[in-house]
Write a protein that holds these residues in place. Structure first.
Motif, PDB file in Angstrom:
ATOM      1  N   ALA A  36       0.831  -1.207   0.000  1.00 50.57           N
ATOM      2  CA  ALA A  36       0.000   0.000   0.000  1.00 50.57           C
ATOM      3  C   ALA A  36       0.861   1.251   0.000  1.00 50.57           C
ATOM      4  O   ALA A  36       0.536   2.242  -0.664  1.00 50.57           O
ATOM      5  CB  ALA A  36      -0.931  -0.013   1.217  1.00 50.57           C
ATOM      6  N   ALA A  37       1.982   1.207   0.722  1.00 53.83           N
ATOM      7  CA  ALA A  37       2.897   2.350   0.744  1.00 53.83           C
ATOM      8  C   ALA A  37       3.487   2.590  -0.646  1.00 53.83           C
ATOM      9  O   ALA A  37       3.639   3.741  -1.074  1.00 53.83           O
ATOM     10  CB  ALA A  37       4.003   2.118   1.772  1.00 53.83           C
ATOM     11  N   SER A  72      -4.718  -1.930  -6.364  1.00 54.76           N
ATOM     12  CA  SER A  72      -4.319  -2.677  -5.168  1.00 54.76           C
ATOM     13  C   SER A  72      -4.486  -4.178  -5.395  1.00 54.76           C
ATOM     14  O   SER A  72      -3.605  -4.974  -5.030  1.00 54.76           O
ATOM     15  CB  SER A  72      -5.140  -2.223  -3.962  1.00 54.76           C
ATOM     16  OG  SER A  72      -4.761  -2.936  -2.814  1.00 54.76           O
ATOM     17  N   LEU A  73      -5.592  -4.587  -5.988  1.00 52.55           N
ATOM     18  CA  LEU A  73      -5.816  -6.011  -6.289  1.00 52.55           C
ATOM     19  C   LEU A  73      -4.759  -6.525  -7.263  1.00 52.55           C
ATOM     20  O   LEU A  73      -4.196  -7.609  -7.068  1.00 52.55           O
ATOM     21  CB  LEU A  73      -7.217  -6.224  -6.855  1.00 52.55           C
ATOM     22  CG  LEU A  73      -8.385  -5.952  -5.900  1.00 52.55           C
ATOM     23  CD1 LEU A  73      -9.712  -6.009  -6.651  1.00 52.55           C
ATOM     24  CD2 LEU A  73      -8.379  -6.922  -4.734  1.00 52.55           C
ATOM     25  N   LEU A 124      -5.410  -4.110   0.845  1.00 50.74           N
ATOM     26  CA  LEU A 124      -6.671  -3.351   0.828  1.00 50.74           C
ATOM     27  C   LEU A 124      -6.862  -2.555   2.118  1.00 50.74           C
ATOM     28  O   LEU A 124      -7.298  -1.394   2.093  1.00 50.74           O
ATOM     29  CB  LEU A 124      -7.853  -4.285   0.591  1.00 50.74           C
ATOM     30  CG  LEU A 124      -7.949  -4.870  -0.814  1.00 50.74           C
ATOM     31  CD1 LEU A 124      -9.031  -5.943  -0.881  1.00 50.74           C
ATOM     32  CD2 LEU A 124      -8.203  -3.782  -1.852  1.00 50.74           C
ATOM     33  N   PHE A 125      -6.523  -3.152   3.257  1.00 53.36           N
ATOM     34  CA  PHE A 125      -6.661  -2.480   4.553  1.00 53.36           C
ATOM     35  C   PHE A 125      -5.783  -1.236   4.608  1.00 53.36           C
ATOM     36  O   PHE A 125      -6.245  -0.133   4.929  1.00 53.36           O
ATOM     37  CB  PHE A 125      -6.295  -3.458   5.682  1.00 53.36           C
ATOM     38  CG  PHE A 125      -6.305  -2.842   7.047  1.00 53.36           C
ATOM     39  CD1 PHE A 125      -7.506  -2.631   7.706  1.00 53.36           C
ATOM     40  CD2 PHE A 125      -5.126  -2.494   7.678  1.00 53.36           C
ATOM     41  CE1 PHE A 125      -7.531  -2.064   8.974  1.00 53.36           C
ATOM     42  CE2 PHE A 125      -5.125  -1.933   8.950  1.00 53.36           C
ATOM     43  CZ  PHE A 125      -6.336  -1.717   9.601  1.00 53.36           C
ATOM     44  N   PHE A 126      -4.499  -1.383   4.271  1.00 55.02           N
ATOM     45  CA  PHE A 126      -3.580  -0.249   4.369  1.00 55.02           C
ATOM     46  C   PHE A 126      -3.785   0.769   3.247  1.00 55.02           C
ATOM     47  O   PHE A 126      -3.540   1.957   3.443  1.00 55.02           O
ATOM     48  CB  PHE A 126      -2.130  -0.729   4.462  1.00 55.02           C
ATOM     49  CG  PHE A 126      -1.827  -1.363   5.779  1.00 55.02           C
ATOM     50  CD1 PHE A 126      -1.771  -0.610   6.938  1.00 55.02           C
ATOM     51  CD2 PHE A 126      -1.624  -2.735   5.886  1.00 55.02           C
ATOM     52  CE1 PHE A 126      -1.507  -1.192   8.178  1.00 55.02           C
ATOM     53  CE2 PHE A 126      -1.358  -3.336   7.109  1.00 55.02           C
ATOM     54  CZ  PHE A 126      -1.302  -2.559   8.262  1.00 55.02           C
ATOM     55  N   ILE A 164     -11.787   6.006  -6.483  1.00 56.86           N
ATOM     56  CA  ILE A 164     -11.692   4.863  -5.565  1.00 56.86           C
ATOM     57  C   ILE A 164     -11.531   3.539  -6.303  1.00 56.86           C
ATOM     58  O   ILE A 164     -10.796   2.662  -5.856  1.00 56.86           O
ATOM     59  CB  ILE A 164     -12.887   4.832  -4.598  1.00 56.86           C
ATOM     60  CG1 ILE A 164     -12.631   3.824  -3.477  1.00 56.86           C
ATOM     61  CG2 ILE A 164     -14.181   4.535  -5.314  1.00 56.86           C
ATOM     62  CD1 ILE A 164     -13.554   3.954  -2.298  1.00 56.86           C
ATOM     63  N   PHE A 165     -12.190   3.392  -7.448  1.00 56.36           N
ATOM     64  CA  PHE A 165     -12.105   2.122  -8.164  1.00 56.36           C
ATOM     65  C   PHE A 165     -10.721   1.906  -8.773  1.00 56.36           C
ATOM     66  O   PHE A 165     -10.257   0.771  -8.870  1.00 56.36           O
ATOM     67  CB  PHE A 165     -13.216   1.999  -9.209  1.00 56.36           C
ATOM     68  CG  PHE A 165     -14.565   1.860  -8.581  1.00 56.36           C
ATOM     69  CD1 PHE A 165     -14.885   0.744  -7.825  1.00 56.36           C
ATOM     70  CD2 PHE A 165     -15.511   2.868  -8.703  1.00 56.36           C
ATOM     71  CE1 PHE A 165     -16.126   0.619  -7.216  1.00 56.36           C
ATOM     72  CE2 PHE A 165     -16.749   2.757  -8.093  1.00 56.36           C
ATOM     73  CZ  PHE A 165     -17.052   1.626  -7.348  1.00 56.36           C
ATOM     74  N   SER A 166     -10.046   2.981  -9.169  1.00 61.20           N
ATOM     75  CA  SER A 166      -8.688   2.811  -9.681  1.00 61.20           C
ATOM     76  C   SER A 166      -7.743   2.422  -8.547  1.00 61.20           C
ATOM     77  O   SER A 166      -6.817   1.639  -8.746  1.00 61.20           O
ATOM     78  CB  SER A 166      -8.192   4.064 -10.406  1.00 61.20           C
ATOM     79  OG  SER A 166      -7.928   5.123  -9.522  1.00 61.20           O
ATOM     80  N   VAL A 167      -7.989   2.932  -7.345  1.00 66.53           N
ATOM     81  CA  VAL A 167      -7.171   2.569  -6.185  1.00 66.53           C
ATOM     82  C   VAL A 167      -7.392   1.101  -5.822  1.00 66.53           C
ATOM     83  O   VAL A 167      -6.435   0.338  -5.649  1.00 66.53           O
ATOM     84  CB  VAL A 167      -7.484   3.479  -4.973  1.00 66.53           C
ATOM     85  CG1 VAL A 167      -6.755   2.999  -3.729  1.00 66.53           C
ATOM     86  CG2 VAL A 167      -7.119   4.924  -5.279  1.00 66.53           C
TER      87      VAL A 167
END
Length: 192
Positions: free
Chosen positions: A34-35, A116-117, A164-166, A109-112
């Motif tokens: 995530a970082a 991430s996935l 996903l959490f971070f 948000i969907f691109s993030v």
């Protein structure tokens, strides 16, 4: 994001990523992926890759020399600065940071979530491949490679949930800070 104005954000993200690797945690449930995405999305390219690289390097120094050396004294002889097998890990996180810079659109948000996935899947594929060549655990066959991937599935779920959490914490927290800063600026402007 301008690095000068937000250096504290970069430092905070690095320390969170380091902390999640050092404190007891589920395997692969860390903030490094995530970082890397966060750095890629909000920083210029040379600085974006520094977040995951510094996070891994500093936490590896601590883990290898203070924690693992005490737990496994027969495997550690002297101070460990760098282990060659971590090159795979550095490479994965550099690519993840670049994915963040190319695929994440600010405020989308969907691109993030999608990036991430994709980053979690990439980490799974590359990290499990990297343990297979020359392994004494897995045969050097296609079946051995498949066995390496099957053995990594439980870790994949931890990576996916951790990322996903971070991502929610980093991106959501940063967006919240921006909103609060705008409100504060508006109040200051109105009071003048």
């Amino acid at each position: 994001m301008k690095l000068k104005e937000n250096l504290w954000v970069v430092i905070a993200v690095i320390f969170v990523a380091i902390g999640t690797r050092i404190i007891p945690h589920y395997p692969n449930f860390t903030a490094v992926g995530a970082a890397a995405l966060f750095g890629g999305a909000y920083l210029r390219r040379p600085y974006a890759v520094l977040i995951p690289i510094l996070s891994i390097f500093i936490s590896d120094l601590i883990l290898n020399n203070l924690i693992y050396a005490k737990q496994f004294p027969d495997k550690y002889d002297g101070f460990v600065v760098f282990e060659p097998q971590t090159l795979w890990t550095y490479g994965i996180f550099i690519v993840i940071a670049l994915m963040g810079s190319k695929w994440i659109r600010e405020g989308k948000i969907f691109s993030v979530i999608g990036t991430s996935l994709a980053a979690s899947v990439l980490f799974f594929l590359v990290s499990n491949f990297s343990v297979w060549p020359g392994s004494t655990i897995y045969p050097q066959t296609i079946i051995g490679l498949g066995t390496s991937y099957v053995a990594g599935i439980p870790f994949f779920w931890n990576t996916l949930v951790g990322d996903l959490f971070f991502v929610a914490i980093f991106f959501g927290g940063y967006e919240l800070v921006k909103v609060l800063a705008r409100k504060r600026a508006n109040r200051t402007h109105l009071s003048q």
